[in-house]
Design a protein around this motif. Structure first.
Motif, mmCIF file in Angstrom:
data_model
loop_
_atom_site.group_PDB
_atom_site.id
_atom_site.type_symbol
_atom_site.label_atom_id
_atom_site.label_comp_id
_atom_site.label_asym_id
_atom_site.label_seq_id
_atom_site.Cartn_x
_atom_site.Cartn_y
_atom_site.Cartn_z
ATOM 1 N N GLU A 237 -19.521 59.922 -16.926
ATOM 2 C CA GLU A 237 -18.379 59.423 -16.157
ATOM 3 C C GLU A 237 -17.382 60.536 -15.862
ATOM 4 O OE1 GLU A 237 -18.060 54.823 -17.656
ATOM 5 O OE2 GLU A 237 -17.264 56.392 -18.969
ATOM 6 N N ALA A 238 -17.191 61.452 -16.814
ATOM 7 C CA ALA A 238 -16.267 62.560 -16.605
ATOM 8 C C ALA A 238 -16.751 63.490 -15.501
ATOM 9 C CB ALA A 238 -16.090 63.347 -17.908
ATOM 10 N N LEU A 239 -18.056 63.608 -15.331
ATOM 11 C CA LEU A 239 -18.620 64.489 -14.316
ATOM 12 C C LEU A 239 -18.853 63.782 -12.989
ATOM 13 C CD1 LEU A 239 -21.264 66.326 -16.513
ATOM 14 C CD2 LEU A 239 -19.035 67.188 -15.786
ATOM 15 N N CYS A 240 -19.224 62.512 -13.031
ATOM 16 C CA CYS A 240 -19.674 61.797 -11.829
ATOM 17 C C CYS A 240 -18.644 60.840 -11.260
ATOM 18 C CB CYS A 240 -20.933 61.013 -12.150
ATOM 19 S SG CYS A 240 -22.264 62.038 -12.725
ATOM 20 N N GLY A 241 -17.605 60.583 -11.964
ATOM 21 C CA GLY A 241 -16.616 59.621 -11.510
ATOM 22 C C GLY A 241 -16.812 58.270 -12.183
ATOM 23 N N PHE A 242 -15.781 57.440 -12.100
ATOM 24 C CA PHE A 242 -15.817 56.136 -12.758
ATOM 25 C C PHE A 242 -14.735 55.238 -12.175
ATOM 26 C CE2 PHE A 242 -12.873 58.775 -15.071
ATOM 27 C CZ PHE A 242 -11.780 57.946 -15.249
ATOM 28 N N GLU A 243 -14.809 53.979 -12.511
ATOM 29 C CA GLU A 243 -13.769 52.989 -12.272
ATOM 30 C C GLU A 243 -13.623 52.184 -13.547
ATOM 31 O OE1 GLU A 243 -14.132 50.246 -9.056
ATOM 32 O OE2 GLU A 243 -13.823 51.802 -7.550
ATOM 33 N N LYS A 244 -12.414 52.145 -14.086
ATOM 34 C CA LYS A 244 -12.153 51.380 -15.308
ATOM 35 C C LYS A 244 -10.903 50.539 -15.099
ATOM 36 C CE LYS A 244 -14.640 53.850 -18.640
ATOM 37 N NZ LYS A 244 -15.307 53.304 -19.752
ATOM 38 N N LEU A 245 -10.841 49.426 -15.808
ATOM 39 C CA LEU A 245 -9.695 48.537 -15.721
ATOM 40 C C LEU A 245 -8.768 48.750 -16.909
ATOM 41 C CD1 LEU A 245 -11.523 45.235 -14.706
ATOM 42 C CD2 LEU A 245 -10.397 46.888 -13.223
ATOM 43 N N ILE A 246 -7.468 48.695 -16.645
ATOM 44 C CA ILE A 246 -6.449 48.776 -17.697
ATOM 45 C C ILE A 246 -5.582 47.530 -17.573
ATOM 46 C CG2 ILE A 246 -4.350 49.948 -18.448
ATOM 47 C CD1 ILE A 246 -5.476 52.544 -17.616
ATOM 48 N N THR A 247 -5.296 46.886 -18.680
ATOM 49 C CA THR A 247 -4.365 45.765 -18.689
ATOM 50 C C THR A 247 -3.008 46.279 -19.150
ATOM 51 O OG1 THR A 247 -6.167 44.244 -19.211
ATOM 52 C CG2 THR A 247 -3.930 43.450 -19.593
ATOM 53 N N THR A 248 -1.980 46.054 -18.342
ATOM 54 C CA THR A 248 -0.644 46.542 -18.664
ATOM 55 C C THR A 248 0.044 45.586 -19.632
ATOM 56 O OG1 THR A 248 0.321 45.392 -16.779
ATOM 57 C CG2 THR A 248 -0.442 47.657 -16.411
ATOM 58 N N LEU A 249 1.224 45.987 -20.102
ATOM 59 C CA LEU A 249 1.963 45.149 -21.051
ATOM 60 C C LEU A 249 2.420 43.833 -20.426
ATOM 61 C CD1 LEU A 249 4.116 47.859 -22.861
ATOM 62 C CD2 LEU A 249 2.078 46.717 -23.703
ATOM 63 N N ASP A 250 2.578 43.807 -19.096
ATOM 64 C CA ASP A 250 2.962 42.561 -18.435
ATOM 65 C C ASP A 250 1.744 41.804 -17.869
ATOM 66 O OD1 ASP A 250 2.503 44.422 -16.474
ATOM 67 O OD2 ASP A 250 4.332 44.015 -15.336
ATOM 68 N N ASN A 251 0.586 42.063 -18.464
ATOM 69 C CA ASN A 251 -0.684 41.370 -18.162
ATOM 70 C C ASN A 251 -1.181 41.538 -16.726
ATOM 71 O OD1 ASN A 251 -1.312 40.401 -20.722
ATOM 72 N ND2 ASN A 251 0.073 38.672 -20.472
ATOM 73 N N ARG A 252 -0.851 42.654 -16.085
ATOM 74 C CA ARG A 252 -1.448 42.985 -14.795
ATOM 75 C C ARG A 252 -2.648 43.881 -15.070
ATOM 76 N NH1 ARG A 252 1.634 46.166 -11.592
ATOM 77 N NH2 ARG A 252 2.756 46.892 -13.410
ATOM 78 N N THR A 253 -3.598 43.875 -14.152
ATOM 79 C CA THR A 253 -4.789 44.706 -14.297
ATOM 80 C C THR A 253 -4.750 45.808 -13.251
ATOM 81 O OG1 THR A 253 -6.045 42.819 -15.095
ATOM 82 C CG2 THR A 253 -7.306 44.703 -14.320
ATOM 83 N N LEU A 254 -4.878 47.058 -13.719
ATOM 84 C CA LEU A 254 -4.889 48.216 -12.840
ATOM 85 C C LEU A 254 -6.270 48.849 -12.880
ATOM 86 C CD1 LEU A 254 -1.563 49.927 -13.955
ATOM 87 C CD2 LEU A 254 -1.896 48.345 -12.055
ATOM 88 N N VAL B 225 -8.207 52.332 -12.778
ATOM 89 C CA VAL B 225 -8.126 53.785 -12.897
ATOM 90 C C VAL B 225 -9.475 54.316 -12.437
ATOM 91 C CG1 VAL B 225 -7.855 55.725 -14.483
ATOM 92 C CG2 VAL B 225 -6.541 53.642 -14.830
ATOM 93 N N GLN B 226 -9.443 55.250 -11.498
ATOM 94 C CA GLN B 226 -10.715 55.757 -10.984
ATOM 95 C C GLN B 226 -10.679 57.262 -10.829
ATOM 96 O OE1 GLN B 226 -11.445 53.737 -7.340
ATOM 97 N NE2 GLN B 226 -9.675 54.576 -6.285
#
Length: 99
Positions: free
Chosen positions: A7-24, A26-27
Motif C-alpha cells: 500500500e505504501a508503494l502502490c497507493g491505498f484508500e482507507k477510512l478514518i472515523t473522526t471524533l464527531d462520527n464522520r467518516t473521512l 485517506v488516500q
C-alpha cells in the motif's frame, strides 16, 4: 495509521472515523511513496480552534509501514498497475533491500 508495504508503494484508500462520527477517506496514489513515520495533514478536519470554534485545524495522520515478516517464494505484486510491480522489483534489486 498502519499500512502494508504494498500500500505504501502502490497507493491505498482507507477510512478514518473522526471524533464527531464522520467518516473521512485517506488516500495515496501510485507514485506517492509513503515512508515509515510519514505524516499527512488534512486541512479543516482537526480539532476546533480555540478562538474560533466554528473553524477546525489540521488532522494529522502518521503512517506506520508494516514490513512482511517472512519471505515468500514469489515477488510481491500490486494488482493495481504494472508500474507498481516494476517499482517493487527495482527495490528488491537495489542494495537497500535486504532479505
Amino acid at each position: 495509521m498502519n499500512i502494508k508495504l504494498v500500500e505504501a508503494l502502490c497507493g491505498f484508500e482507507k477510512l478514518i472515523t473522526t471524533l464527531d462520527n464522520r467518516t473521512l477517506i485517506v488516500q495515496s496514489f501510485i507514485g506517492d511513496i509513503i515512508k515509515p513515520r510519514d505524516v499527512k495533514c488534512i486541512m479543516g478536519e482537526g480539532m476546533p480552534l480555540l478562538r474560533d470554534p466554528y473553524s477546525k485545524g489540521k488532522l494529522i495522520v502518521q503512517f506506520n509501514v508494516e514490513f512482511q515478516k517472512r519471505e515468500t517464494s514469489h515477488p510481491t505484486r500490486c494488482s493495481r498497475s504494472r508500474a507498481c510491480s516494476r517499482l517493487v522489483n527495482q527495490l528488491r534489486r537495489s542494495q537497500r533491500w535486504k532479505k
